[in-house]
Design a protein around this motif. Structure first.
Motif, PDB file in Angstrom:
ATOM      1  N   LEU A 264       1.101  14.242  11.772  1.00 35.92           N
ATOM      2  CA  LEU A 264       1.135  12.977  12.501  1.00 35.92           C
ATOM      3  C   LEU A 264       1.425  13.219  13.977  1.00 35.92           C
ATOM      4  O   LEU A 264       0.847  12.590  14.863  1.00 35.92           O
ATOM      5  CB  LEU A 264       2.206  12.051  11.914  1.00 35.92           C
ATOM      6  CG  LEU A 264       1.811  11.285  10.648  1.00 35.92           C
ATOM      7  CD1 LEU A 264       2.981  10.457  10.164  1.00 35.92           C
ATOM      8  CD2 LEU A 264       0.618  10.387  10.917  1.00 35.92           C
TER       9      LEU A 264
ATOM     10  N   VAL B 183       4.944  11.607   5.204  1.00 39.41           N
ATOM     11  CA  VAL B 183       5.297  10.272   5.684  1.00 39.41           C
ATOM     12  C   VAL B 183       4.331   9.251   5.087  1.00 39.41           C
ATOM     13  O   VAL B 183       3.122   9.331   5.283  1.00 39.41           O
ATOM     14  CB  VAL B 183       5.215  10.234   7.217  1.00 39.41           C
ATOM     15  CG1 VAL B 183       5.490   8.834   7.719  1.00 39.41           C
ATOM     16  CG2 VAL B 183       6.190  11.225   7.808  1.00 39.41           C
ATOM     17  N   ALA B 184       4.879   8.302   4.346  1.00 39.67           N
ATOM     18  CA  ALA B 184       4.034   7.256   3.767  1.00 39.67           C
ATOM     19  C   ALA B 184       3.877   6.099   4.738  1.00 39.67           C
ATOM     20  O   ALA B 184       2.819   5.513   4.864  1.00 39.67           O
ATOM     21  CB  ALA B 184       4.626   6.771   2.452  1.00 39.67           C
TER      22      ALA B 184
ATOM     23  N   ASP C 166      -6.009  14.678  -1.099  1.00 36.92           N
ATOM     24  CA  ASP C 166      -4.867  14.264  -1.908  1.00 36.92           C
ATOM     25  C   ASP C 166      -3.583  14.189  -1.097  1.00 36.92           C
ATOM     26  O   ASP C 166      -2.699  13.401  -1.376  1.00 36.92           O
ATOM     27  CB  ASP C 166      -4.667  15.251  -3.071  1.00 36.92           C
ATOM     28  CG  ASP C 166      -5.753  15.090  -4.108  1.00 36.92           C
ATOM     29  OD1 ASP C 166      -6.355  14.000  -4.125  1.00 36.92           O
ATOM     30  OD2 ASP C 166      -6.009  16.038  -4.874  1.00 36.92           O
ATOM     31  N   GLU C 167      -3.457  15.055  -0.129  1.00 31.53           N
ATOM     32  CA  GLU C 167      -2.239  15.052   0.666  1.00 31.53           C
ATOM     33  C   GLU C 167      -2.514  14.549   2.069  1.00 31.53           C
ATOM     34  O   GLU C 167      -1.707  14.745   2.973  1.00 31.53           O
ATOM     35  CB  GLU C 167      -1.652  16.465   0.720  1.00 31.53           C
ATOM     36  CG  GLU C 167      -1.489  17.060  -0.655  1.00 31.53           C
ATOM     37  CD  GLU C 167      -0.167  17.762  -0.804  1.00 31.53           C
ATOM     38  OE1 GLU C 167       0.245  18.429   0.154  1.00 31.53           O
ATOM     39  OE2 GLU C 167       0.459  17.629  -1.863  1.00 31.53           O
TER      40      GLU C 167
ATOM     41  N   SER D  11       0.826  -1.209   0.000  1.00 27.54           N
ATOM     42  CA  SER D  11       0.000   0.000   0.000  1.00 27.54           C
ATOM     43  C   SER D  11       0.864   1.264   0.000  1.00 27.54           C
ATOM     44  O   SER D  11       0.422   2.302  -0.474  1.00 27.54           O
ATOM     45  CB  SER D  11      -0.981  -0.013   1.165  1.00 27.54           C
ATOM     46  OG  SER D  11      -0.367   0.403   2.333  1.00 27.54           O
TER      47      SER D  11
ATOM     48  N   LEU E  78      -4.024  -7.869   9.779  1.00 27.35           N
ATOM     49  CA  LEU E  78      -3.556  -6.586  10.310  1.00 27.35           C
ATOM     50  C   LEU E  78      -4.151  -6.336  11.683  1.00 27.35           C
ATOM     51  O   LEU E  78      -3.463  -5.860  12.592  1.00 27.35           O
ATOM     52  CB  LEU E  78      -3.914  -5.456   9.350  1.00 27.35           C
ATOM     53  CG  LEU E  78      -3.191  -5.513   8.009  1.00 27.35           C
ATOM     54  CD1 LEU E  78      -3.537  -4.311   7.163  1.00 27.35           C
ATOM     55  CD2 LEU E  78      -1.681  -5.595   8.205  1.00 27.35           C
TER      56      LEU E  78
ATOM     57  N   LEU F 228       4.865   4.798   8.709  1.00 24.47           N
ATOM     58  CA  LEU F 228       5.434   5.074  10.019  1.00 24.47           C
ATOM     59  C   LEU F 228       5.099   3.880  10.896  1.00 24.47           C
ATOM     60  O   LEU F 228       3.931   3.646  11.200  1.00 24.47           O
ATOM     61  CB  LEU F 228       4.848   6.368  10.610  1.00 24.47           C
ATOM     62  CG  LEU F 228       5.279   6.705  12.028  1.00 24.47           C
ATOM     63  CD1 LEU F 228       6.773   6.942  12.097  1.00 24.47           C
ATOM     64  CD2 LEU F 228       4.545   7.915  12.562  1.00 24.47           C
TER      65      LEU F 228
ATOM     66  N   ALA G  66       1.302   2.513  13.755  1.00 24.91           N
ATOM     67  CA  ALA G  66       1.277   1.798  12.486  1.00 24.91           C
ATOM     68  C   ALA G  66       0.590   2.649  11.448  1.00 24.91           C
ATOM     69  O   ALA G  66      -0.620   2.804  11.460  1.00 24.91           O
ATOM     70  CB  ALA G  66       0.565   0.464  12.632  1.00 24.91           C
ATOM     71  N   LYS G  67       1.400   3.224  10.599  1.00 25.57           N
ATOM     72  CA  LYS G  67       0.840   3.821   9.396  1.00 25.57           C
ATOM     73  C   LYS G  67       1.382   2.981   8.257  1.00 25.57           C
ATOM     74  O   LYS G  67       2.507   3.149   7.815  1.00 25.57           O
ATOM     75  CB  LYS G  67       1.267   5.283   9.242  1.00 25.57           C
ATOM     76  CG  LYS G  67       0.642   5.905   8.005  1.00 25.57           C
ATOM     77  CD  LYS G  67       1.115   7.306   7.747  1.00 25.57           C
ATOM     78  CE  LYS G  67       0.370   7.904   6.559  1.00 25.57           C
ATOM     79  NZ  LYS G  67       0.333   7.069   5.370  1.00 25.57           N
ATOM     80  N   LEU G  68       0.571   2.011   7.867  1.00 32.03           N
ATOM     81  CA  LEU G  68       1.071   1.007   6.938  1.00 32.03           C
ATOM     82  C   LEU G  68       0.757   1.447   5.515  1.00 32.03           C
ATOM     83  O   LEU G  68      -0.190   0.985   4.901  1.00 32.03           O
ATOM     84  CB  LEU G  68       0.439  -0.341   7.253  1.00 32.03           C
ATOM     85  CG  LEU G  68       0.566  -0.787   8.720  1.00 32.03           C
ATOM     86  CD1 LEU G  68      -0.164  -2.078   8.958  1.00 32.03           C
ATOM     87  CD2 LEU G  68       2.035  -0.942   9.097  1.00 32.03           C
ATOM     88  N   GLY G  69       1.562   2.319   5.005  1.00 30.59           N
ATOM     89  CA  GLY G  69       1.393   2.733   3.634  1.00 30.59           C
ATOM     90  C   GLY G  69       0.275   3.746   3.480  1.00 30.59           C
ATOM     91  O   GLY G  69      -0.046   4.485   4.406  1.00 30.59           O
ATOM     92  N   GLY G  70      -0.320   3.779   2.318  1.00 29.55           N
ATOM     93  CA  GLY G  70      -1.358   4.753   2.019  1.00 29.55           C
ATOM     94  C   GLY G  70      -0.748   6.080   1.611  1.00 29.55           C
ATOM     95  O   GLY G  70       0.473   6.227   1.510  1.00 29.55           O
ATOM     96  N   THR G  71      -1.617   7.019   1.364  1.00 30.01           N
ATOM     97  CA  THR G  71      -1.158   8.333   0.923  1.00 30.01           C
ATOM     98  C   THR G  71      -0.269   8.978   1.993  1.00 30.01           C
ATOM     99  O   THR G  71      -0.600   8.937   3.179  1.00 30.01           O
ATOM    100  CB  THR G  71      -2.373   9.244   0.672  1.00 30.01           C
ATOM    101  OG1 THR G  71      -3.128   8.655  -0.375  1.00 30.01           O
ATOM    102  CG2 THR G  71      -1.961  10.641   0.275  1.00 30.01           C
ATOM    103  N   PRO G  72       0.855   9.542   1.581  1.00 30.48           N
ATOM    104  CA  PRO G  72       1.755  10.154   2.559  1.00 30.48           C
ATOM    105  C   PRO G  72       1.113  11.356   3.256  1.00 30.48           C
ATOM    106  O   PRO G  72       0.332  12.088   2.653  1.00 30.48           O
ATOM    107  CB  PRO G  72       2.936  10.602   1.705  1.00 30.48           C
ATOM    108  CG  PRO G  72       2.856   9.796   0.470  1.00 30.48           C
ATOM    109  CD  PRO G  72       1.422   9.511   0.242  1.00 30.48           C
ATOM    110  N   VAL G  73       1.444  11.514   4.534  1.00 26.94           N
ATOM    111  CA  VAL G  73       0.861  12.567   5.360  1.00 26.94           C
ATOM    112  C   VAL G  73       2.022  13.366   5.965  1.00 26.94           C
ATOM    113  O   VAL G  73       3.070  12.799   6.289  1.00 26.94           O
ATOM    114  CB  VAL G  73       0.005  11.937   6.481  1.00 26.94           C
ATOM    115  CG1 VAL G  73      -0.505  12.988   7.431  1.00 26.94           C
ATOM    116  CG2 VAL G  73      -1.138  11.150   5.890  1.00 26.94           C
ATOM    117  N   GLU G  74       1.834  14.647   6.097  1.00 26.78           N
ATOM    118  CA  GLU G  74       2.870  15.499   6.681  1.00 26.78           C
ATOM    119  C   GLU G  74       3.281  15.002   8.056  1.00 26.78           C
ATOM    120  O   GLU G  74       2.436  14.603   8.861  1.00 26.78           O
ATOM    121  CB  GLU G  74       2.341  16.934   6.825  1.00 26.78           C
ATOM    122  CG  GLU G  74       2.290  17.726   5.531  1.00 26.78           C
ATOM    123  CD  GLU G  74       3.678  17.987   4.955  1.00 26.78           C
ATOM    124  OE1 GLU G  74       4.640  18.069   5.735  1.00 26.78           O
ATOM    125  OE2 GLU G  74       3.787  18.096   3.716  1.00 26.78           O
ATOM    126  N   ALA G  75       4.563  15.005   8.309  1.00 26.17           N
ATOM    127  CA  ALA G  75       5.064  14.502   9.582  1.00 26.17           C
ATOM    128  C   ALA G  75       4.485  15.297  10.749  1.00 26.17           C
ATOM    129  O   ALA G  75       4.168  14.742  11.801  1.00 26.17           O
ATOM    130  CB  ALA G  75       6.589  14.574   9.597  1.00 26.17           C
TER     131      ALA G  75
END
Lengths: 277, 293, 209, 287, 387
Positions: free
Chosen positions: B249, A216-217, B202-203, A118, B102, A219, B237-246
């Motif tokens: 988070l 971050v994709a 989108d982001e 993913s 998961l 973490l 656990a951020k297992l993939g997906g669209t990237p998010v600003e650090a």
């Protein structure tokens, strides 16, 4: 605790002699295998992984990946409109110090597969290949910490080699902190790129970012740590990802330059000297 | 394998546009949970958690077994998750879907690997006998945010659970029935809770807590953060997906900590209520006093 | 040449120049061998195999026309339960399982004279229902789930289905149940009637023999 | 691969008690030697049609090698099909063979589990190769046939042959039996075959420890010989004079090609003997 | 590898079969000679974390990695009649000891094969694994090397990974890679003596090779220490018509009449009387100063995928070609599948039955002949730098 953290505070050197913000040696190659659509080999210290990308191709192609059930990896975005990204990871029995065989049904492996699938699916332009499958097969040859990060980096390189359009590199690395969760000292330093020993003893996390941005994709943190530590570790991790991205980029460009020199590919006309072949 | 019906394009767009204008379909705020209901069963360790339409039943149990050879001083603690076809036709028996894998990995990391349960206290005779504590988590209905609800149910059932009392005299292990001696609670170290953020846009700039099934179907990424009320992260656990600003988070984490403290308080309250209900006439106090002697 | 009455797989039956291979035999190095365990039958060819139709193509003529040779075959006799497969041009009886606007899915029950052991799935596509006015055929006016249909195999089809056709007069629904649950009787080439309620339903009716 | 559907016995092997024999003579007596001539196979019993519910079936029994403790080989084979393939299988113009060979848990000295282990899967592959050459696959398009063999008694002596590697030699005997019995069951099921295929084993053996002379025997029983140097298992079509499966293992010098050739020849001879039994059995079935 | 279908049309198959059975020399699609192997790249010692490792990459892109891992394991000593009655039988302890020395358990080696897209228990994978293991254990020499003392032995884990999808039948690739990995495998030097608990030298430089090398005899040509003994290699060889073809590619295997996997080992004894003829051949070869004596270890028939290829339809029976006359119709009523035809030139028909004994014998002989392919392959492998 075999890892002596007290010596760290004296000399500020880690068990393998690195400073806090130093990456281990990253050695990578792309186009390692002639038969594959895309392939790569990546070493992060002693962690060594290989990646082979097949596709985008018809789902359940000649190799019938996924048909056999157990061989199936994690799929992302399998719905008709875009290409599915199937990841399968094989951890070689000889990869760790003690030989341990992990079945393909292992939940940890499945989680890794799904994470990589993913994470890449978000960067790859899968909508360009509807009703098809991009199958990524990863082999772990040697493990010494930062496994997930190495796998993501190798998969990214192989996808670049396979010529699959993507937004940017997905580069990953790990970060840790010298304090354990019990100790509440404020003097704890963040560390970059953990090896196996540090991963066992210290809290750490794996970060993957998209390109040069701070986005971050992935973490993943699997150890107990104070919330206050997170910011420091994340900052170091994101910075590390940028370094990794630069290294990956250099690998790709070097290979591209070499291929132009050898006449394997035509030099493109671009704004910069060399774009990705 | 039957597939879950995907929401239609119209539905998807409607949900996303609503979120972009700061609205959720059920009128909640972005960082608001649905009402969380907890009810305990007659037996110790049986908990039913309702989070909106999501319903989860967790049952803890314990039996005496032989410890693993490589860990002679530890008891065994397992969490079994089952997503039956009852919750959603997309789940099949004996064929774990990705969701199930998961979910069970997250519970494992949050509760087991973070050392919430003191497994050393489960050891009876080193290398020979130990308690095997097992939590079975059954998903009864699935309307989003399974992870948070399942984690709450697991922790609640373990804290509610009482294992039979034992004693060792001259190397003879005796396990007492509840009639002989009042069962004892498990050695509990801290209570971790999961908080799952769903990202949209989108982001990934829109972050929402406790997404419903429909909201989950249209999200572009998610991040599950497990914390305890002492402000310790048990896993992220951020297992993939669209990237998010650090930075966002980090923000999510601090909001999550607030929620976790609320969860913790809620569970403490519910447990206290239940204990009171069971303890009619102060029988428990009397019994434990007897045991002390 | 006297023929043995029974044969086992691999048994020599005779030279290929003298016999025509029938079911249960195979040719190897210009000889006919049995491929089954069973009894040997030799059928003489029909005396004057006059061509029924005029030849409209030039056929490469072999020296002795194959049809002039006696056919030798081995039939599996030990038990009657030997499995047979539906083949192209076989007449089969089948039950309609489900219908869609494009096709009817059937289970083939009987192939020729043999009741099948295993369940084979067949497909009657909308264009194969009848021979005329193919474009106006509607599956739900031709078949309903539960009907027993006589059909002809037209192709081995894809991996799962045999392709069947009912585009002949004597092919089509031979048994049907009304919505009320009664067995109906055919009243025309496209109707069945429930004898009790008197309501008629549309079917692709097979012409009774 | 662990078996989680059944309650299995305790892990780790236990050995049956072995008692000390009284006196030296008793010990000597238990050392078995081959009583048959080197070019004779053991007696064999074959019968088809033993399982009514299957499309075809056969049962094979090979006599015990010696009086007393030995056990022979007992095989039961059922053939199911031809039947339709599952929907997910791609179109096949041929019949799809699937072979399963399974030792009963009690068939050998060492208890076998319920799941097929690698040797059993290996045997299955060998058997498939042997049969695939014999059947006429294009007679049955898009159908499948399952051939299931249960080894009820595995031709192993209870007390002897502790020496390593013996088990692998036993596999050859088992395979040759499997081929013969499956061939009978296929004929019984009425599946077209070009010929009756039968299995045969020949081995290069050394009889005494210090003996440098080795000779070739057919249908060897490992416990009867001091050492087996090489063996081969042949699946042979007698009418066509063709081999569908050849499995040789052992240790032969490259200069000993004549030995290899004669080993194969002897294997074919053993297969011919087995075929005689097979033909007779099939003849009875029809008659 | 039955599940690995080759998607070739009957016409292509027929062409391939015809060109491969051309006399005197077959015409192979990639222009190789019948005994020529595909070019390959090999390296050893690529993984420091293992006892031995190797990687081979064939020119067509198939790639395999093998890692050898060794662990000390306690030797199981079953309570047997032997241990009880040795003294009674009057067998000397020395004799008993000697026998023990010889025996090595076949379970001291564990081999796993990983092929992408195949399950671990897929028959193909199991068959490959068993075949490689069989060859390795055939002469019993290998397990003898693993003995530490009376109570302990090395347990060798061989993990064979096929990195690329299986483009051709991977047997030769896997076998060659395993061969190199075993050659490069080293075990720590034993410091303890007798039957006491084993103690090993920590210095990896002092470790010994599983397949020992002769330090005195330097092979001048490639600078390597001469290896005294070598693990076996398994070669894939097939026959089409009267031609024998080595290392077939996938499409070549698709028209094979018969395919064999032949495992060949090298004789370890160095002093044997040899006939003059043999010497001559060796001298002519000139590549190996020592005399190599091959041993045949195992032969297995590989089910050729040709049996599962779709048949072509000859014009004589093609209803689209001939007019459907009345008689033809009557015949097809009997059943189309009973239509039996002779082989027609240029029309592909999947082979039935097996192979002639002579053909099989010729295949094996071709592998083993002096200066033949097996020799050549072993020479080639000898040239690989064993780091």
């Amino acid at each position: 605790m075999p890892l002596d953290t007290s010596s760290y505070s004296l000399a500020l050197l880690r068990v393998d002699g690195r400073r806090w913000n130093e990456l281990r040696r990253i050695n990578a190659q792309i186009r390692t295998q002639a038969a594959a659509d895309g392939s790569s080999y990546l070493e992060m210290g002693h962690t060594k992984v290989m990646c082979v990308v097949t596709g985008p191709s018809e789902p359940f192609g000649p190799a019938r990946v996924g048909r056999t059930g157990a061989g199936a990896g994690a799929t992302a975005g399998a719905s008709g409109g875009e290409a599915g990204v199937v990841v399968s990871i094989v951890v070689a029995g000889f990869s760790s110090v003690d030989r341990k065989r992990r079945g393909r049904g292992d939940k940890r492996i499945q989680e890794l597969q799904s994470t990589i699938s993913s994470a890449l699916a978000a960067s790859l332009h899968t909508h360009l290949f509807p009703h098809s499958t991009i199958s990524i097969s990863l082999h772990v040859l040697s493990q010494d910490g930062s496994l997930l990060a190495a796998l993501i980096n190798a998969a990214t390189l192989a996808c670049v080699d396979a010529g699959i359009p993507m937004t940017d590199y997905v580069a990953a690395c790990t970060a840790g902190s010298t304090s354990t969760y019990a100790a509440n000292d404020e003097s704890a330093d963040p560390l970059l790129d953990l090896n196996h020993q540090e991963e066992q003893e210290l809290p750490g996390l794996t970060v993957a970012t998209l390109g040069d941005s701070d986005r971050v994709a992935v973490l993943v943190c699997e150890s107990r740590v104070q919330v206050s530590r997170l910011e420091g570790m994340l900052a170091v991790g994101v910075d590390g990802c940028k370094q990794v991205r630069a290294i990956l980029d250099r690998v790709v460009r070097d290979k591209g330059r070499k291929m132009v020199q050898e006449g394997t590919v035509q030099k493109g006309v671009g704004l910069e000297d060399m774009e990705v072949d | 394998m039957p597939r879950e019906a995907e929401p239609s394009l119209n539905e998807k767009q409607f949900v996303i546009q609503a979120l972009q204008s700061n609205l959720r379909l059920d009128g909640r705020k972005f960082d608001q949970y649905r009402p969380l209901e907890v009810s305990f069963g007659e037996q110790y360790g049986v908990v039913e958690v309702k989070l909106g339409k999501t319903r989860i039943l967790a049952k803890a149990s314990a039996e005496v077994t032989v410890p693993y050879v490589d860990r002679p001083l530890d008891g065994i603690f397992t969490i079994a998750t089952e997503l039956s076809p009852m919750a959603s036709p997309a789940f099949e028996v004996n064929r774990p879907t990705e969701t199930e894998v998961l979910l069970s990995r997250l519970l494992e990391k949050t509760v087991r690997r973070s050392g919430a349960l003191d497994t050393e206290s489960l050891c009876l005779v080193a290398g020979q006998k130990c308690w095997h504590v097992r939590v079975d988590v059954h998903i009864l209905s699935h309307d989003g945010d399974l992870i948070d609800a399942a984690c709450f149910a697991t922790v609640a059932s373990l804290r509610h659970f009482r294992k039979p009392d034992t004693s060792i005299e001259n190397g003879v292990l005796t396990v007492y029935t509840p009639a002989e001696r009042e069962p004892v609670p498990l050695g509990w170290l801290h209570s971790p809770f999961c908080v799952t953020w769903s990202f949209y846009g989108d982001e990934g700039e829109i972050a929402v807590l406790d997404a419903t099934w429909l909201e989950e179907a249209v999200r572009v990424g998610s991040c599950t953060i497990s914390l305890n009320r002492h402000g310790e992260i048990c896993q992220i656990a951020k297992l993939g997906g669209t990237p998010v600003e650090a930075l966002s988070l980090l923000q999510c984490t601090s909001i999550a900590l607030v929620r976790v403290k609320e969860f913790s308080a809620l569970l403490d309250k519910k447990l206290a209520e239940d204990a009171k209900r069971r303890d009619r006439g102060g029988l428990l106090a009397e019994l434990s006093a007897e045991n002390d002697r | 040449m006297a023929q043995p009455t029974m044969a086992i797989p691999g048994q020599l039956l005779g030279p290929a120049s003298k016999y025509q291979p029938g079911p249960g035999t195979h040719i190897h190095e210009a000889n006919l061998y049995s491929s089954l365990l069973g009894t040997v039958n030799v059928t003489q060819p029909p005396k004057a195999p006059a061509p029924v139709k005029r030849l409209n193509k030039i056929v490469p003529v072999a020296a002795p026309t194959p049809a002039e040779l006696p056919t030798i075959s081995v039939s599996f006799s030990a038990k009657s339960k030997r499995e047979v497969l539906p083949e192209v041009n076989n007449i089969v009886l089948c039950r309609v399982l489900r219908i869609t606007p494009r096709q009817a899915v059937v289970a083939i029950l009987i192939c020729g004279e043999t009741v099948l052991e295993a369940e084979w799935q067949g497909l009657i596509r909308v264009q194969d229902v009848r021979a005329t006015e193919k474009d106006r055929v509607k599956i739900y006016e031709s078949f309903r789930p539960g009907d027993i249909v006589r059909a002809e195999v037209i192709s081995l089809g894809d991996q799962a289905n045999y392709y069947l056709s009912t585009a002949k007069n004597e092919l089509g629904v031979i048994m049907a149940t009304s919505e009320a649950g009664n067995t109906m009787i055919p009243i025309s080439w496209k109707e069945y009637r429930d004898p009790e309620t008197g309501i008629s339903e549309l079917r692709k009716v097979a012409k009774p023999y | 691969m662990t078996d989680r559907r059944r309650i299995n016995g305790p892990v780790g092997a236990t050995f049956p008690p072995v008692f000390v024999y009284e006196g030296e003579d008793a010990v000597k007596e238990t050392k078995k030697t081959r009583s048959r001539p080197p070019n004779a196979i053991r007696k064999m019993y074959l019968k088809t049609g033993v399982t009514p519910s299957a499309s075809g079936s056969a049962y094979l029994e090979i006599e015990t090698s010696a009086k007393g403790s030995g056990s022979g080989l007992k095989l039961s084979c059922t053939v199911h099909g031809p039947r339709s393939l599952p929907r997910s299988t791609p179109f096949s113009p041929h019949i799809i063979l699937s072979t399963h060979v399974k030792y009963a848990p009690f068939a050998t000295r060492q208890r076998r589990g319920y799941l097929r282990d690698s040797t059993e899967r290996d045997l299955g592959t060998h058997l498939e190769t042997a049969l695939r050459g014999a059947i006429i696959a294009d007679r049955w398009p898009k159908s499948g046939v399952d051939i299931i063999i249960s080894i009820i008694e595995g031709d192993q002596d209870r007390e002897s042959s502790k020496a390593e590697g013996d088990e692998s030699w036993d596999m050859m005997n088992a395979l040759s039996g499997c081929i013969t019995v499956a061939s009978a069951a296929l004929a019984d099921a009425g599946i077209d075959c070009v010929d009756t295929v039968a299995g045969g084993v020949a081995a290069l053996v050394r009889n005494a420890a210090d003996d440098s002379v080795s000779n070739i025997v057919i249908d060897p029983v490992p416990s009867e010989h001091e050492k087996i140097l090489a063996a081969c298992c042949i699946a042979y079509l007698p009418t066509r004079d063709e081999v569908t499966n050849l499995w040789f293992k052992g240790d032969l010098g490259a200069s000993d090609m004549e030995l290899y050739t004669s080993l194969v020849e002897k294997g074919i001879q053993a297969s011919k003997y087995a075929n005689r039994v097979l033909v007779e059995c099939l003849g009875e079935t029809v008659g | 590898m039955s599940s690995q279908h080759v998607l070739l049309s009957p016409a292509e198959l027929s062409y391939l079969h015809a060109s491969l059975s051309l006399q005197p020399l077959p015409l192979r699609p990639d222009g190789r000679s019948p005994t020529q192997f595909r070019p390959l790249v090999a390296e050893t010692g690529i993984l420091p974390g293992t006892n031995g490792s190797a990687r081979i990459c064939f020119a067509d892109g198939t790639e395999a990695i093998v890692g050898v891992k060794a662990e000390v394991e306690r030797t199981v000593q079953p309570f047997t009649q032997d241990t009880q009655t040795t003294q009674d039988e009057g067998e000397t302890p020395a004799e008993d000891e000697r026998r023990k020395e010889e025996v090595g358990g076949s379970d001291w080696v564990e081999m796993t094969v990983e092929i992408p897209g195949y399950r671990d228990d897929d028959p193909t994978t199991v068959f490959l694994g068993q075949m490689l293991q069989e060859a390795l254990l055939a002469d019993g020499e290998f397990t003898k090397r693993l003995r530490i003392n009376g109570r302990f032995h090395w347990k060798i884990y061989l993990d064979i990974l096929l990195i690329s999808p299986p483009l051709s039948y991977p047997l030769p690739l896997l076998s060659l890679t395993t061969h190199l990995a075993l050659l490069s495998a080293r075990l720590p030097r034993l410091k303890s003596e007798g039957d006491e608990d084993p103690l090993f030298d920590d210095d990896w430089a002092a470790s010994t090779y599983v397949y020992p090398r002769d330090n005195n005899k330097k092979d001048g040509k490639d600078g390597n220490n001469k290896v005294v003994a070598r693990p076996p290699v398994t070669l894939l060889v097939m026959a089409v018509g009267n031609n024998i073809i080595f290392d077939p590619a996938r499409e070549e295997l698709a028209v094979a009449d018969v395919a064999l996997a032949v495992s060949v080992g090298e004789e370890t004894t160095t002093t044997t009387t040899q006939t003059g003829g043999d010497d001559d051949v060796d001298m002519e070869e000139g590549s190996t100063p020592g005399k190599r004596r091959l041993r045949l270890l195992s032969v297995r028939t590989i089910d050729p995928p040709s049996r599962l290829t779709p048949p072509g339809v000859p014009n004589a029976t093609n209803t689209a070609y001939t007019a459907p006359t009345g008689t033809a119709e009557a015949k097809t009523q009997d059943g189309a599948r009973t239509l039996e035809t002779e082989r027609v030139e240029g029309v592909w028909k999947a082979p039935r039955g097996g192979a002639k004994v002579m053909v099989m014998a010729a295949l094996v002989a071709k592998v083993l002949e002096k200066g033949g392919v097996a020799d050549e392959v072993l020479d080639g492998l000898e040239a690989v730098d064993l780091g």
